[in-house]
Design an enzyme around this catalytic site. Structure first.
Site, PDB file in Angstrom:
ATOM      1  N   THR A   1      31.723   7.290   5.897  1.00 38.73           N
ATOM      2  CA  THR A   1      32.603   6.308   6.534  1.00 38.73           C
ATOM      3  C   THR A   1      31.940   4.951   6.711  1.00 38.73           C
ATOM      4  OG1 THR A   1      33.748   8.048   7.716  1.00 38.73           O
ATOM      5  CG2 THR A   1      33.913   5.863   8.664  1.00 38.73           C
TER       6      THR A   1
ATOM      7  N   SER B   1      31.350  15.601   2.506  1.00 37.77           N
ATOM      8  CA  SER B   1      31.858  16.957   2.208  1.00 37.77           C
ATOM      9  C   SER B   1      31.378  17.402   0.830  1.00 37.77           C
ATOM     10  CB  SER B   1      33.391  16.977   2.219  1.00 37.77           C
ATOM     11  OG  SER B   1      33.853  16.551   3.462  1.00 37.77           O
TER      12      SER B   1
ATOM     13  N   THR C   1      29.137  11.624   8.340  1.00 36.39           N
ATOM     14  CA  THR C   1      28.767  12.416   9.517  1.00 36.39           C
ATOM     15  C   THR C   1      29.071  13.909   9.337  1.00 36.39           C
ATOM     16  OG1 THR C   1      30.921  11.939  10.514  1.00 36.39           O
ATOM     17  CG2 THR C   1      29.081  10.517  11.149  1.00 36.39           C
ATOM     18  N   ASP C   2      30.044  14.230   8.463  1.00 35.57           N
ATOM     19  CA  ASP C   2      30.529  15.622   8.426  1.00 35.57           C
ATOM     20  C   ASP C   2      29.434  16.649   8.133  1.00 35.57           C
ATOM     21  OD1 ASP C   2      32.995  14.645   9.021  1.00 35.57           O
ATOM     22  OD2 ASP C   2      33.832  14.842   7.004  1.00 35.57           O
TER      23      ASP C   2
HETATM   24  N1  ASP Z   1      34.291  12.276   5.797  1.00 38.14           N
HETATM   25  C1  ASP Z   1      33.225  11.362   6.152  1.00 38.14           C
HETATM   26  C2  ASP Z   1      31.938  11.896   5.567  1.00 38.14           C
HETATM   27  O1  ASP Z   1      31.353  12.781   6.118  1.00 38.14           O
HETATM   28  C3  ASP Z   1      33.138  11.226   7.628  1.00 38.14           C
HETATM   29  C4  ASP Z   1      32.070  10.288   8.112  1.00 38.14           C
HETATM   30  O2  ASP Z   1      31.339   9.675   7.402  1.00 38.14           O
HETATM   31  O3  ASP Z   1      31.971  10.168   9.322  1.00 38.14           O
HETATM   32  O4  ASP Z   1      31.522  11.440   4.551  1.00 38.14           O
END
Ligand code: ASP
Length: 345
Positions: free
Chosen positions: A12, A58, A88-89
């Site tokens: 993100t 992911s 973050t995931d």
């Molecule tokens: N879907 C994003 C990822 O993990 C979420 C994020 O970056 O917070 O790449």
């Protein structure tokens, strides 16, 4: 001037909203940096590397972890620290994996990201990025790195990488280290908790590891779990290790069929690691009879390890081609500060 290598994997922090669909998509890393002109004020020389193409986390996997290890190893002598921008995931999995793959690490590797893209007005990305770079460049009075380990910095907290779990899908305060104190807190000043930070001998040198074995499963108990399905999973011929998520302090139903199937898997050379479904606290299989029966079935305690750390540790140990018994012994040892050694287990 300290030198920090900034590695952009995606997530993100570097995304932008597609004007047509409204969905977040990756954008160019150079554009990302143009949103943070403040970086020029840091007394740090920043170089960059980027995953081509950047990925949503992911899609992170062991070969991409190996790619990160390769970048860090190739640049290890030229930089004082490393910052990895990551979605973050799956950040907690990557931080845990790197902590085992970068054996002997004596420089900071700080993972960070954000909940809102860096181009958005209320982004948390700027703060996370700037402070992570500061931490990666920070030294002790004797000139050695302040935090010579793999960490996650997020929302004012620096945490050991193999101790974190993503705890919120939408709050800025998105990570927690439930079983280990924070390594630093960023308020007006960055306050380091030196006693909790690993001390590494830099003369030993970095030993990078690239091979992970993924013939594993995370398998969670629930009331009503069925014998036929458990048998199907545990008897899978390619399966080598099981992260067995149990109740409370490491308890499982007192069902002979379950204990027998676990014992059978152990006899077949599978390594079963007991990790509690609770976010905080430790497995103590000797506390209740419901835990004791698991010891008899050959299940080993994951102690207060996170699921992410236990899983990636098993990947790493199987990747070293150790025997199941040696892997069981190594699971009881702290390799990179991932467990708190408990005299009870
Ligand atoms: N879907 C994003 C990822 O993990 C979420 C994020 O970056 O917070 O790449």
């Amino acid at each position: 001037m300290k030198k920090v290598l900034l590695i952009y994997t995606g997530g993100t922090i570097g995304m932008i909203q597609n004007p047509q669909s409204g969905a977040l998509e990756n954008f160019d890393f150079a554009q990302l940096l143009s949103h943070v002109p403040e970086l020029r004020q840091l007394p740090v020389q920043i170089s960059t590397r980027t995953f081509e193409p950047p990925i949503d986390s992911s899609d992170m996997n062991p070969s991409r972890w190996a790619e990160l290890v390769r970048i860090i190893d190739e640049n290890y002598d030229r930089f004082d620290g490393f910052v990895v921008l990551h979605g973050t995931d799956t950040m907690a999995f990557t931080a845990s994996a790197l902590s085992f793959m970068l054996e002997g690490l004596a420089k900071p590797v700080i993972l960070t990201g954000s909940q809102l893209p860096i181009g958005m007005l209320r982004t948390d990305g700027k703060e996370n990025l700037i402070t992570s770079i500061e931490i990666a460049a920070a030294t002790r009075p004797d000139g050695t790195p302040r935090v010579p380990e793999v960490c996650v910095f997020f929302h004012e907290k620096l945490m050991r990488g193999n101790r974190v779990t993503k705890s919120s899908a939408d709050e800025f305060d998105a990570f927690e280290s439930f079983n280990y104190p924070h390594l630093a807190t960023a308020g007006v000043d960055i306050t380091y908790n030196d006693k909790q930070i690993l001390h590494r001998d830099k003369d030993k040198g970095l030993t990078p590891h690239y091979t992970l074995d993924t013939n594993l499963i995370i398998f969670s108990l629930f009331p009503g779990i069925r014998p036929d399905i458990v048998r199907e999973v545990l008897s899978s011929p390619t399966l080598k290790g099981i992260i067995f998520r149990t109740f409370g302090s490491g308890n499982a139903p007192q069902q002979p069929w379950l204990v027998e199937q676990l014992a059978e898997a152990t006899r077949a050379g599978k390594v079963i690691v007991n990790i509690t479904q609770c976010t905080g606290g430790s497995v103590m299989m000797r506390r209740y009879e419901t835990g004791l029966q698991l010891i008899d079935a050959g299940v080993v305690s994951g102690q207060d390890s996170t699921v992410e750390a236990a899983l990636t540790k098993l990947m790493y140990l199987f990747g070293q081609h150790l025997t199941p018994n040696e892997i069981r012994r190594q699971m009881a040892r702290s390799l990179a500060g991932e467990i708190t050694m408990s005299p009870k287990e």
